[in-house]
Design a protein around this motif. Structure first.
Motif, PDB file in Angstrom:
ATOM      1  N   GLN A 181     -25.112  65.004  36.674  1.00  0.00           N
ATOM      2  CA  GLN A 181     -25.551  64.596  35.241  1.00  0.00           C
ATOM      3  C   GLN A 181     -24.896  65.396  34.220  1.00  0.00           C
ATOM      4  O   GLN A 181     -24.286  64.774  33.243  1.00  0.00           O
ATOM      5  CB  GLN A 181     -27.142  64.472  34.992  1.00  0.00           C
ATOM      6  CG  GLN A 181     -27.422  63.830  33.574  1.00  0.00           C
ATOM      7  CD  GLN A 181     -28.721  63.481  33.561  1.00  0.00           C
ATOM      8  OE1 GLN A 181     -29.141  62.282  33.419  1.00  0.00           O
ATOM      9  NE2 GLN A 181     -29.629  64.482  33.393  1.00  0.00           N
ATOM     10  N   GLU A 187     -25.885  59.117  34.936  1.00  0.00           N
ATOM     11  CA  GLU A 187     -27.159  59.266  34.158  1.00  0.00           C
ATOM     12  C   GLU A 187     -28.306  59.006  34.983  1.00  0.00           C
ATOM     13  O   GLU A 187     -28.276  58.077  35.705  1.00  0.00           O
ATOM     14  CB  GLU A 187     -26.632  58.262  33.104  1.00  0.00           C
ATOM     15  CG  GLU A 187     -25.656  58.395  32.223  1.00  0.00           C
ATOM     16  CD  GLU A 187     -25.200  57.275  31.176  1.00  0.00           C
ATOM     17  OE1 GLU A 187     -26.166  56.427  30.975  1.00  0.00           O
ATOM     18  OE2 GLU A 187     -24.285  57.237  30.585  1.00  0.00           O
ATOM     19  N   SER A 205     -23.737  54.824  35.312  1.00  0.00           N
ATOM     20  CA  SER A 205     -23.035  56.014  35.923  1.00  0.00           C
ATOM     21  C   SER A 205     -21.744  55.682  36.285  1.00  0.00           C
ATOM     22  O   SER A 205     -21.319  54.766  36.757  1.00  0.00           O
ATOM     23  CB  SER A 205     -24.050  56.573  37.071  1.00  0.00           C
ATOM     24  OG  SER A 205     -25.195  57.127  36.788  1.00  0.00           O
TER      25      SER A 205
END
Length: 323
Positions: A181, A187, A205
């Motif tokens: 992250q 994320e 993501s």
């Protein structure tokens, strides 16, 4: 007994009795002389030697070494540690394990006296899931957790939709996700935490994430875009620590739960010999120099007090229990 047997032999057997007594006296005298000669010559009888050993030998003696479980026994700091302990009069035996799942059960089952391979979060997760009370008895270092790739030299070069591998054990999985992250690759729900799982990886993501046993993430590099690899496996994978394309900061205050520790059974946590071994590890320059060299200079050496380690363990373990 109520029926007393006469202590004096009948008159007709006294001659034979006297002969037996005389013979016994001769035997006793011979034994006394033999023992005296043996002691004076430095060769004590075998029984006396065994008694002496029973008093002088104990845990950490050549006949009964302290058994320490590690992952990566070939790392040079373990040879330096063994030598430093021997100079202090403590014999230790280093036992190597191939993955992180083995040393804690070996400790609780009595096959080890100590282990040194895990951080506080890993121990909290083990204690909570196994119903054990393994205790931290000393700190060693905080190591960064890093991302490696055999295909890309920067996280920015990793295309969207590629797959990245992280270790599957709960504590390193969560930490690996936080590294991804911070590198902008994924994320996490609610910003992530030390308890994040693959389910917390949001669909927005950039990459997909899979989990593998920690020892297998290095071998996955040909098949994935990148992989989180624990320090224990970096060198064996033919990599250097400089090859990392992303890492976390072990010096950050939030990294305290990732302090690596010596761990013992709860009933042994105050054992003087075990505590002395922790002190030897922390304060012997040949050991700490070799450890830093092994980590490529990435380790942050720490001597966090045991009370703080115990407090951190309790906090993390309570958080796990609440999950």
């Amino acid at each position: 007994m109520s029926d007393q047997t006469p202590l004096v032999a009948p008159p007709k057997k006294r001659g034979r009795l006297y002969a037996l007594i005389a013979l016994a006296v001769v035997v006793v005298v011979a034994l006394v002389v033999g023992i005296s000669l043996a002691v004076s010559s430095g060769n004590a009888p075998e029984e006396t030697a065994a008694g002496d050993n029973a008093i002088t030998e104990g845990k950490g003696s050549p006949g009964d070494p302290i058994v320490v479980g590690v992952v990566g026994a070939s790392d040079p700091h373990w040879d330096a540690y063994t030598e430093a302990a021997a100079e202090a009069g403590i014999s230790i035996e280093i036992v190597d394990f191939t993955d992180y799942a083995q040393p804690n059960p070996a400790l609780t089952e009595g096959d080890l006296d100590l282990n040194q391979f895990q951080h506080i979060i890993y121990l909290a997760q083990y204690n909570e899931s196994a119903g054990e009370d393994v205790a931290p008895i000393g700190a060693t270092a905080i190591y960064p957790l890093s991302l490696y790739s055999s295909k890309f030299t920067s996280v920015d070069d990793i295309p969207a939709g590629e797959t990245v591998a992280v270790p599957s054990d709960a504590s390193n999985l969560a930490r690996g996700l936080l590294v991804l992250q911070s590198a902008g690759l994924i994320e996490l729900a609610d910003g992530g935490s030390p308890f994040s799982t693959l389910d917390d990886v949001l669909p927005s993501s950039k990459v997909k994430v899979i989990s593998l046993e920690a020892a297998l993430t290095p071998t996955s590099l040909p098949d994935v875009a990148a992989a989180i690899i624990n320090n224990d496996f970096v060198i064996d994978a033919g990599l250097t620590f400089d090859d990392a394309i992303a890492t976390d900061d072990p010096a950050d205050e939030s990294a305290q739960p990732y302090i690596n520790i010596f761990a013992a059974r709860a009933e042994d946590k105050d054992d003087k010999t075990l505590l002395e071994l922790v002190d030897i590890f922390q304060n012997t320059k040949t050991v700490t120099d070799a450890l830093l060299e092994t980590s490529g200079g990435t380790a942050v050496l720490v001597t966090t007090p045991i009370a703080e380690l115990e407090e951190s363990l309790a906090t993390v373990q309570d958080a796990y229990a609440a999950q």
